[in-house]
Design an enzyme around this catalytic site. Structure first.
Site, PDB file in Angstrom:
ATOM      1  CB  SER A 123     -12.673 -12.448  36.618  1.00 55.52           C
ATOM      2  OG  SER A 123     -12.889 -11.707  35.561  1.00 55.52           O
ATOM      3  CB  THR A 183     -12.308  -6.302  22.088  1.00 59.80           C
ATOM      4  OG1 THR A 183     -12.372  -5.614  23.559  1.00 59.80           O
ATOM      5  CG2 THR A 183     -13.762  -5.804  21.694  1.00 59.80           C
ATOM      6  CB  SER A 223     -10.895 -18.901  37.113  1.00 61.94           C
ATOM      7  OG  SER A 223     -11.155 -18.036  36.011  1.00 61.94           O
ATOM      8  CD  GLU A 271     -17.086  -9.029  28.771  1.00 68.12           C
ATOM      9  OE1 GLU A 271     -16.237  -9.543  28.882  1.00 68.12           O
ATOM     10  OE2 GLU A 271     -17.705  -8.061  29.399  1.00 68.12           O
ATOM     11  CG  ASP A 293     -11.119 -12.198  32.985  1.00 67.24           C
ATOM     12  OD1 ASP A 293     -11.676 -11.290  32.440  1.00 67.24           O
ATOM     13  OD2 ASP A 293     -11.502 -13.187  32.801  1.00 67.24           O
ATOM     14  CB  ALA A 352     -21.148 -14.588  38.629  1.00 66.08           C
TER      15      ALA A 352
END
Length: 377
Positions: free
Chosen positions: A121, A30, A123, A28, A167, A118
């Site tokens: 991803s 990075t 979006s 997370e 993402d 939440a």
């Protein structure tokens, strides 16, 4: 909008596409430091029924939205000019036109079961399903990394969120039964076996129902702080800081940057540890790596919150092999690696902990590594 779905399913130059949400197993924060990440795609996805039209109108409708379709002129799309959920599909059409692709209007009907807010991803799923649909409908010939870059640019430049590319790459490039070991610097990637079910394990996703929104500015502040650390250390990216040189580098930084830099460098190391364990067929050993990642996100990077900490603590106390938050932080979801036989016990313990704390009961489901964006009809 039922007529759009029916007409598109039968019409020329129309179809239905699917793009999944994602969870990040490790790595997370990075991705915008040119680092390594290890996401999987979720079974939950955004599905888009799309039909090209010739009048330049982009008609956007969401099953989960409120109100009628949003109608926009593709020729007048401008960053910041669209609000709400519609900004994500509109951003992709704008980005395609900015890149010189002669795409026009379309009827776009979106139905998504990716939980919003939440950290899963939702979006990016919408962006990627629209990018994949327009790529196919107009025969643009964009490969999957190009689609991911375009979707990222749409979110950066149109929506205004300076996100990394993890993402979008997970949403378009993931494979069933595998995690995506991604180098976000050059987008080189490798699919790592992630069939944890055959090892008697489950990956639980705990949606704390504490909504987070990367557009609120906190994400941008963290990114700017990391860039400041790079400048002070004379590095193009924190990725370029050798872990062996970390203590000396931290001694050169102001106090507020020390924990941020320490997290990013140590998180890259944890990604490599996780990949080595999966390659060796030892997914059970991922547990301590996950928990160590959460402690670093909580104590060094400062992006956890009371709800995600509660979920991690309750899951580990109930027997989870390891747990950590996933997503941008300040809310969102937690991952817990559990034995199949203890999944219900862990889930029940987490719900009881939230009930005792007077919080909304979290939504909990098992995640399996799923396939990336594709046309389904």
């Amino acid at each position: 909008m039922r007529t759009i779905r029916e007409d598109a399913a039968a019409g020329v130059g129309a179809g239905v596409w699917r793009a999944p949400g994602r969870v990040n197993v490790i790595g997370e924060h990075t991705d915008y430091n040119d680092g390594f990440v290890l996401p999987i795609a979720l079974p939950h996805a955004a599905r888009a029924t799309v039909r090209a039209r010739q009048d330049g109108v982009l008609s956007l409708y969401s099953e989960q939205g409120q109100g009628p379709a949003v109608e926009l002129d593709v020729r007048t799309l401008t960053p910041g000019g669209v609000d709400g959920w519609a900004r994500y599909p509109a951003a992709v059409v704008w980005a395609l036109r900015e890149a010189g692709y002669p795409v026009g209007g379309a009827d776009v009907h979106i139905d998504s079961d990716v939980p919003t807010g939440a950290g899963l991803s939702s979006s990016a799923a919408i962006e990627c399903v629209v990018a994949a649909a327009f790529n196919d409908l107009h025969g643009l010939g964009l490969d999957r990394p190009e689609l991911a870059r375009l979707a990222q640019y749409a979110e950066n430049a149109f929506v205004g969120v300076p996100c990394g590319i993890m993402d979008q790459m997970a949403s378009v490039c993931a494979r069933r039964g595998a995690a995506l070991f991604l180098d976000t610097r050059d987008l080189s990637s490798r699919h790592v076996p992630f069939d944890i079910e055959s090892a008697g394990l489950r990956l639980l996703v705990i949606d704390t129902r504490m909504k987070h929104d990367l557009a609120d500015g906190e994400y941008a502040k963290l990114r700017a702080a990391c860039a400041r650390g790079c400048g002070l250390l004379g590095l193009p990216s924190l990725r370029d800081l050798d872990p062996r040189d970390l203590p000396a580098a931290l001694a050169r930084l102001p106090r507020d940057l020390v924990p941020l830099v320490r997290h990013v460098v140590s998180e890259n190391t944890r990604v490599e540890q996780a990949v080595a364990l999966l390659d060796a067929g030892e997914p059970r050993a991922l547990g301590p790596v996950l928990t160590a990642g959460h402690l670093s996100l909580r104590d060094d990077y400062g992006v956890s919150c009371s709800a995600t900490d509660l979920a991690v603590d309750a899951a580990v106390e109930a027997g989870a092999l390891g747990a950590r938050m996933t997503g941008g932080g300040f809310g969102g979801s937690v991952l817990a690696l559990v034995d199949t036989g203890t999944a219900l016990t862990v889930a029940g313990a987490v719900k009881r902990a939230f009930r005792r704390a007077g919080r909304r009961i979290p939504r909990i489901f098992a995640a399996s590594a799923s396939a990336g964006a594709r046309r389904i009809t």
